[in-house]
Design a protein around this motif. Structure first.
Motif, PDB file in Angstrom:
ATOM      1  N   ALA A 115     -11.337-106.787  19.046  1.00 36.83           N
ATOM      2  CA  ALA A 115     -12.582-106.847  18.284  1.00 36.83           C
ATOM      3  C   ALA A 115     -13.723-107.366  19.149  1.00 36.83           C
ATOM      4  O   ALA A 115     -14.864-106.879  19.061  1.00 36.83           O
ATOM      5  CB  ALA A 115     -12.400-107.725  17.052  1.00 36.83           C
ATOM      6  N   MET A 116     -13.440-108.355  19.980  1.00 32.37           N
ATOM      7  CA  MET A 116     -14.469-108.867  20.885  1.00 32.37           C
ATOM      8  C   MET A 116     -14.967-107.763  21.816  1.00 32.37           C
ATOM      9  O   MET A 116     -16.182-107.587  22.018  1.00 32.37           O
ATOM     10  CB  MET A 116     -13.912-110.031  21.702  1.00 32.37           C
ATOM     11  N   ALA A 117     -14.028-107.024  22.384  1.00 33.17           N
ATOM     12  CA  ALA A 117     -14.410-105.954  23.302  1.00 33.17           C
ATOM     13  C   ALA A 117     -15.284-104.917  22.608  1.00 33.17           C
ATOM     14  O   ALA A 117     -16.288-104.454  23.167  1.00 33.17           O
ATOM     15  CB  ALA A 117     -13.162-105.304  23.890  1.00 33.17           C
ATOM     16  N   ARG A 118     -14.933-104.526  21.380  1.00 37.92           N
ATOM     17  CA  ARG A 118     -15.699-103.509  20.671  1.00 37.92           C
ATOM     18  C   ARG A 118     -17.128-103.998  20.392  1.00 37.92           C
ATOM     19  O   ARG A 118     -18.089-103.218  20.476  1.00 37.92           O
ATOM     20  CB  ARG A 118     -15.006-103.144  19.367  1.00 37.92           C
ATOM     21  N   VAL A 119     -17.271-105.256  20.038  1.00 46.98           N
ATOM     22  CA  VAL A 119     -18.613-105.785  19.773  1.00 46.98           C
ATOM     23  C   VAL A 119     -19.447-105.784  21.055  1.00 46.98           C
ATOM     24  O   VAL A 119     -20.607-105.346  21.067  1.00 46.98           O
ATOM     25  CB  VAL A 119     -18.530-107.199  19.166  1.00 46.98           C
ATOM     26  N   PHE A 120     -18.873-106.256  22.162  1.00 50.46           N
ATOM     27  CA  PHE A 120     -19.628-106.279  23.410  1.00 50.46           C
ATOM     28  C   PHE A 120     -19.935-104.857  23.905  1.00 50.46           C
ATOM     29  O   PHE A 120     -20.981-104.622  24.504  1.00 50.46           O
ATOM     30  CB  PHE A 120     -18.875-107.080  24.461  1.00 50.46           C
ATOM     31  N   GLN A 121     -19.025-103.925  23.668  1.00 52.56           N
ATOM     32  CA  GLN A 121     -19.336-102.531  23.969  1.00 52.56           C
ATOM     33  C   GLN A 121     -20.542-102.059  23.156  1.00 52.56           C
ATOM     34  O   GLN A 121     -21.451-101.403  23.691  1.00 52.56           O
ATOM     35  CB  GLN A 121     -18.152-101.630  23.616  1.00 52.56           C
ATOM     36  N   ALA A 122     -20.526-102.372  21.862  1.00 47.67           N
ATOM     37  CA  ALA A 122     -21.603-101.914  20.990  1.00 47.67           C
ATOM     38  C   ALA A 122     -22.953-102.452  21.438  1.00 47.67           C
ATOM     39  O   ALA A 122     -23.977-101.768  21.304  1.00 47.67           O
ATOM     40  CB  ALA A 122     -21.313-102.328  19.547  1.00 47.67           C
ATOM     41  N   TYR A 123     -22.966-103.677  21.966  1.00 54.21           N
ATOM     42  CA  TYR A 123     -24.217-104.264  22.439  1.00 54.21           C
ATOM     43  C   TYR A 123     -24.522-103.907  23.902  1.00 54.21           C
ATOM     44  O   TYR A 123     -25.394-104.498  24.511  1.00 54.21           O
ATOM     45  CB  TYR A 123     -24.190-105.782  22.250  1.00 54.21           C
ATOM     46  N   ARG A 124     -23.797-102.942  24.435  1.00 51.82           N
ATOM     47  CA  ARG A 124     -24.078-102.350  25.750  1.00 51.82           C
ATOM     48  C   ARG A 124     -24.012-103.363  26.887  1.00 51.82           C
ATOM     49  O   ARG A 124     -24.815-103.347  27.819  1.00 51.82           O
ATOM     50  CB  ARG A 124     -25.446-101.652  25.729  1.00 51.82           C
ATOM     51  N   CYS A 125     -23.046-104.256  26.810  1.00 50.62           N
ATOM     52  CA  CYS A 125     -22.841-105.254  27.868  1.00 50.62           C
ATOM     53  C   CYS A 125     -22.138-104.603  29.053  1.00 50.62           C
ATOM     54  O   CYS A 125     -21.179-103.853  28.880  1.00 50.62           O
ATOM     55  CB  CYS A 125     -21.994-106.403  27.350  1.00 50.62           C
ATOM     56  N   GLU A 126     -22.579-104.922  30.235  1.00 51.65           N
ATOM     57  CA  GLU A 126     -21.936-104.344  31.412  1.00 51.65           C
ATOM     58  C   GLU A 126     -20.679-105.105  31.817  1.00 51.65           C
ATOM     59  O   GLU A 126     -19.820-104.571  32.514  1.00 51.65           O
ATOM     60  CB  GLU A 126     -22.906-104.278  32.581  1.00 51.65           C
ATOM     61  N   HIS A 127     -20.556-106.356  31.384  1.00 52.28           N
ATOM     62  CA  HIS A 127     -19.332-107.122  31.613  1.00 52.28           C
ATOM     63  C   HIS A 127     -19.285-108.216  30.565  1.00 52.28           C
ATOM     64  O   HIS A 127     -20.318-108.782  30.186  1.00 52.28           O
ATOM     65  CB  HIS A 127     -19.308-107.741  33.010  1.00 52.28           C
ATOM     66  N   ALA A 128     -18.090-108.534  30.081  1.00 55.46           N
ATOM     67  CA  ALA A 128     -17.927-109.584  29.078  1.00 55.46           C
ATOM     68  C   ALA A 128     -16.645-110.347  29.358  1.00 55.46           C
ATOM     69  O   ALA A 128     -15.650-109.777  29.811  1.00 55.46           O
ATOM     70  CB  ALA A 128     -17.901-109.002  27.670  1.00 55.46           C
ATOM     71  N   MET A 129     -16.684-111.648  29.059  1.00 52.58           N
ATOM     72  CA  MET A 129     -15.508-112.499  29.249  1.00 52.58           C
ATOM     73  C   MET A 129     -15.341-113.415  28.051  1.00 52.58           C
ATOM     74  O   MET A 129     -16.306-113.754  27.362  1.00 52.58           O
ATOM     75  CB  MET A 129     -15.637-113.338  30.525  1.00 52.58           C
TER      76      MET A 129
END
Length: 572
Positions: A490-504
């Motif tokens: 779920a975290m990954a999908r949210v950061f994808q939706a907000y167009r993040c180039e990298h998330a941790m």
């Protein structure tokens, strides 16, 4: 404490020696772990003509912030001090043969003698019960050991892990029964509400399912006021300016509203979301990096530098006291608090990552590499734990630029320029090397190999926090997100939706462990107010004589943290 230092050597010889000590897989001190250190040694004169020698170690001259001073009076009494340069960009600190009773502080053509051992300045500063004791007109600070504050929850968990047989099992049971879904909220969606036009000086909005576009979402437990006449509801996935902090923006989303091509894509990397996490609100705050600098501090106790018990015994050589050859940062003293010179500019702070206990891999390929791939961290250019390849890393260079990506061996070539760094597991989101779009990290759906924490039964849904970097044509944003009930997918999908180039990922399991506070300017010149991303985070702070005392900013804390500072000369 005894620790080896090198005499003054030709620069090239010293650099090779120190680099070799850094790389050697042998027991060492935290000083010997510093590959860029510079050492001076001089005869000195103390009170009543007492003679000895002083060794001054600048732990990273490129950053020029932390130093160790060792005084040896030749009678067996050796004392070390951890010093902090109050003006690292402009002030050089040296041992001057013409000034044998203290340090010389040089700022351009100005020379400021700083009398330390010729009088009682060091003794007086050491006796002060504060983490930073000012020396020589606050041009220099002495670090003093203090007790960092910890919550009742943290105290109970540490007691179980350290003092009770089978304590980690009890902690896991508590996660599965008491903490699981304990922070969960239910997103309340409303009718349509047009959002601002994209590119209107705000971060990029989330990419939504057309059925949810322009829908409203209740503010829930959001604690940061936003600009506008009515902030009871927001346009779903859009950004609203924080009312009291220019350059900061707030957004809310429920994962169920994310575009189906994101939720359904890369199923080999991210799992399908269940109904509970799909409808649990996510709170995000974005900071415009044109306006803010980023700092990082280690807590008084965590993360530690000794072994995590998680890696297999085969990759933990018994000769080593820790994965980098050290089990303590002594003679350094970590304060768990924002340095004095940064406090007036600090506008926000948020909790860092895992403690050392969980900050290494028990399963998967990373558990078998580099002694278990313990999460690394750097403060003021000082390597406290080595940065490991393959781990998601948020770091800040000497020039103030903020970066986030999986660390590589090649990145070590620029290690001297790294002022702050924190690793915490593997990427939640990374850029696709072919198309460039954000995609879930390769290990997002693999509980053990990704070290996502949770239970042995892979009960991954809990309170979680994470950070990402988003780039727009105008600027870059550092985004912090609080998930009231989520798995890594779920975290990954949210950061994808907000167009993040990298998330941790950062920390997990409770609002007090996933803390973010904004310090808003007080009206009429009054004291700043503390605003929390979600209200439950306020439980991490305490009141003294009826006044709120924020962690990290006003009280030492046992945990590590990031903080945001208003850029010098910037608008309020």
């Amino acid at each position: 404490m005894q620790f080896a230092v090198s005499d003054e050597l030709p620069q090239g010889v010293a650099a090779r020696k120190h680099a070799s000590e850094y790389a050697a897989d042998v027991p060492k001190t935290i000083v010997e772990l510093q590959p860029f250190r510079r050492v001076q040694e001089r005869p000195i004169v103390g009170t009543e003509g007492r003679r000895g020698s002083a060794t001054l170690i600048n732990l990273n001259p490129v950053i020029n912030d932390w130093l160790v001073l060792l005084l040896d009076w030749g009678d067996g009494s050796k004392v070390s001090y951890h010093l902090e340069n109050a003006a690292p960009a402009s002030q050089a600190i040296t041992l001057d043969p013409a000034f044998p009773t203290g340090l010389m502080l040089n700022s351009g053509a100005e020379r400021h003698p700083c009398e330390l051992w010729g009088g009682r300045a060091l003794e007086a500063a050491t006796a002060e019960p504060i983490p930073y004791a000012a020396l020589c007109g606050a041009r220099l600070y002495l670090h003093n050991a203090v007790r960092g504050r910890r919550s009742n929850l943290e105290a109970a968990v540490e007691f179980l892990r350290d003092s009770v047989w089978g304590g980690e099992t009890l902690v896991t049971i508590a996660k599965e029964t008491v903490l699981k879904d304990a922070g969960r909220e239910q997103a309340v969606l409303g009718g349509r509400m047009p959002g601002p036009a994209e590119g209107s000086g705000r971060p990029a909005p989330a990419t939504l399912d057309p059925a949810y576009e322009e829908r409203r979402i209740s503010r829930g437990s959001l604690g940061i006021p936003v600009a506008g006449p009515d902030d009871a509801q927001f346009a779903l996935g859009q950004w609203m300016p924080a009312r009291d902090l220019n350059g900061a923006f707030v957004s809310l989303i429920a994962p169920q509203a994310i575009a189906p091509e994101i939720l359904g894509g890369h199923r080999d990397r991210a799992s399908a979301l269940d109904a509970k996490e799909s409808s649990a609100p996510v709170y995000l705050v974005a900071f415009d990096l044109r306006r803010f600098d980023v700092g990082f501090g280690v807590g008084t106790d965590h993360p530690r530098v000794d072994w995590s018990p998680r890696p297999p015994d085969a990759v933990r050589p018994k000769i080593l006291p820790g994965p980098d050859g050290v089990d303590s940062v002594k003679p350094l003293i970590t304060t768990g608090m924002i340095p004095p010179g940064d406090r007036a500019r600090t506008v926000a702070a948020f909790a860092g990552g895992f403690k050392r206990y969980h900050g290494a891999f028990k399963y998967g390929e990373l558990s078998l590499r580099n002694h278990g791939s313990h999460y690394g961290f750097i403060q003021e250019g000082v390597v406290l734990s080595k940065l490991q390849p393959g781990l998601s890393t948020l770091y800040v260079l000497r020039d103030g630029s903020v970066h986030m990506h999986a660390w590589t061996e090649a990145d070590n070539a620029g290690l001297a320029e790294v002022r702050y760094a924190r690793q915490n597991g593997v990427p939640l989101v990374e850029r696709d090397p072919v198309g460039g779009e954000p995609t879930p990290g390769a290990l997002v759906s693999r509980w053990g190999a990704g070290n996502w924490s949770g239970s042995a039964q892979e009960s991954l849904r809990t309170v979680r926090a994470g950070a990402c970097v988003q780039r727009t044509p105008q600027t870059e944003y550092l985004i912090y997100a609080y998930f009231s009930n989520a798995t890594p997918s779920a975290m990954a999908r949210v950061f994808q939706a907000y167009r993040c180039e990298h998330a941790m990922q950062l920390d997990i399991n409770a609002p007090i462990l996933t803390y973010l506070a904004v310090y808003a300017a007080g009206g009429g010149g009054g004291e700043p107010s503390t605003q929390y991303l979600v209200q439950a985070m306020s439980e991490a702070d305490q009141k003294v004589q009826g006044r709120l005392v924020p962690r990290f900013l006003a009280l030492p804390d046992n945990r590590d943290f990031f903080y945001l500072l208003r850029r010098r000369g910037g608008s309020p």
